[in-house]
Write a protein that holds these residues in place. Sequence first.
Motif, PDB file in Angstrom:
ATOM      1  N   ASP A  27       0.605  -1.180   0.129  1.00 57.05           N
ATOM      2  CA  ASP A  27      -0.029   0.090  -0.070  1.00 57.05           C
ATOM      3  C   ASP A  27       0.920   1.216  -0.162  1.00 57.05           C
ATOM      4  O   ASP A  27       1.860   1.366   0.795  1.00 57.05           O
ATOM      5  CB  ASP A  27      -0.837   0.050   1.296  1.00 57.05           C
ATOM      6  N   VAL A  62       3.725  -5.660  -5.760  1.00 54.40           N
ATOM      7  CA  VAL A  62       3.506  -7.015  -5.035  1.00 54.40           C
ATOM      8  C   VAL A  62       4.281  -7.243  -3.957  1.00 54.40           C
ATOM      9  O   VAL A  62       4.301  -8.325  -3.233  1.00 54.40           O
ATOM     10  CB  VAL A  62       3.887  -8.202  -6.134  1.00 54.40           C
ATOM     11  N   ASP A 103       5.116  -6.191   0.378  1.00 58.74           N
ATOM     12  CA  ASP A 103       4.187  -6.068   1.575  1.00 58.74           C
ATOM     13  C   ASP A 103       4.421  -4.681   2.287  1.00 58.74           C
ATOM     14  O   ASP A 103       5.513  -4.235   1.727  1.00 58.74           O
ATOM     15  CB  ASP A 103       4.608  -7.156   2.256  1.00 58.74           C
ATOM     16  N   THR A 138      -3.050   0.519  -3.752  1.00 54.71           N
ATOM     17  CA  THR A 138      -2.846  -0.790  -3.271  1.00 54.71           C
ATOM     18  C   THR A 138      -2.231  -1.609  -4.375  1.00 54.71           C
ATOM     19  O   THR A 138      -3.088  -1.587  -5.704  1.00 54.71           O
ATOM     20  CB  THR A 138      -3.964  -1.368  -2.831  1.00 54.71           C
ATOM     21  N   ARG A 191      -1.151  -5.073  -6.406  1.00 49.75           N
ATOM     22  CA  ARG A 191      -1.660  -6.296  -6.477  1.00 49.75           C
ATOM     23  C   ARG A 191      -1.033  -6.999  -7.509  1.00 49.75           C
ATOM     24  O   ARG A 191      -0.765  -6.566  -8.877  1.00 49.75           O
ATOM     25  CB  ARG A 191      -3.150  -6.572  -6.591  1.00 49.75           C
ATOM     26  N   ALA A 192      -1.040  -8.575  -7.346  1.00 50.01           N
ATOM     27  CA  ALA A 192      -0.252  -9.179  -8.340  1.00 50.01           C
ATOM     28  C   ALA A 192      -1.269  -9.578  -9.518  1.00 50.01           C
ATOM     29  O   ALA A 192      -1.937 -10.974  -9.192  1.00 50.01           O
ATOM     30  CB  ALA A 192       0.535 -10.414  -7.923  1.00 50.01           C
ATOM     31  N   ARG A 193      -1.818  -8.919 -10.150  1.00 50.79           N
ATOM     32  CA  ARG A 193      -2.837  -9.329 -11.252  1.00 50.79           C
ATOM     33  C   ARG A 193      -2.403  -8.739 -12.701  1.00 50.79           C
ATOM     34  O   ARG A 193      -1.961  -7.536 -12.716  1.00 50.79           O
ATOM     35  CB  ARG A 193      -4.251  -8.782 -10.945  1.00 50.79           C
ATOM     36  N   PRO A 218      -2.078  -3.832 -12.055  1.00 47.05           N
ATOM     37  CA  PRO A 218      -1.311  -3.830 -10.956  1.00 47.05           C
ATOM     38  C   PRO A 218      -1.627  -3.197  -9.722  1.00 47.05           C
ATOM     39  O   PRO A 218      -0.940  -3.286  -8.406  1.00 47.05           O
ATOM     40  CB  PRO A 218      -0.071  -3.746 -11.380  1.00 47.05           C
ATOM     41  N   THR A 231      -7.593   2.633  -3.459  1.00 47.43           N
ATOM     42  CA  THR A 231      -8.364   2.025  -2.418  1.00 47.43           C
ATOM     43  C   THR A 231      -9.054   3.288  -1.741  1.00 47.43           C
ATOM     44  O   THR A 231     -10.307   3.005  -1.357  1.00 47.43           O
ATOM     45  CB  THR A 231      -7.453   1.583  -1.316  1.00 47.43           C
TER      46      THR A 231
END
Length: 151
Positions: free
Chosen positions: A2, A90, A92, A129, A131-133, A137, A141
């Motif tokens: 984030d 991706v 944390d 945020t 994300r692994a898509r 990506p 939010t």
Amino acid sequence: MDLILWRHADAEYGPPDLERALTPLGQRQAEAMAAWLKPRLPDDTRVLASPARRAQQTAAALTKRAKVVDALAPGASPEAILEACGWSPVGDGCVLVAGHQPTLGRVAGHLLGIQGTVAVRKGAIWWLTGRAREGSPVVLTACLSPSMITE
């Protein structure tokens, strides 16, 4: 990962630029946004602030442990902001950056695939945020200005 981009709240005008302080309105804006953020942030959120006094005062409404990072100064490049944060969609963790327009708007636009600079109002946050898509990506939010909280 984030990434929260927080533009400094309303500040005084005039030189020297790095010494400009928040106005009373700016202090209220920063406090309102900090009150909204506190219950929502992960405990391990890293808070980074520009060396400009107004950005440090904005971050101080949230925590006294903000790390001042010279690379976040007014006029910084989007790449410098992302590098200072250790940005990885991706990855944390959560990083909050108290900084300046138009750089924060350029970072948000770049990460969201928008050409140009998006408007980040004084005291507002853009919470992104990763994300692994494939294809998208980063998602938005939250996008919130102090007036949405205080009015």
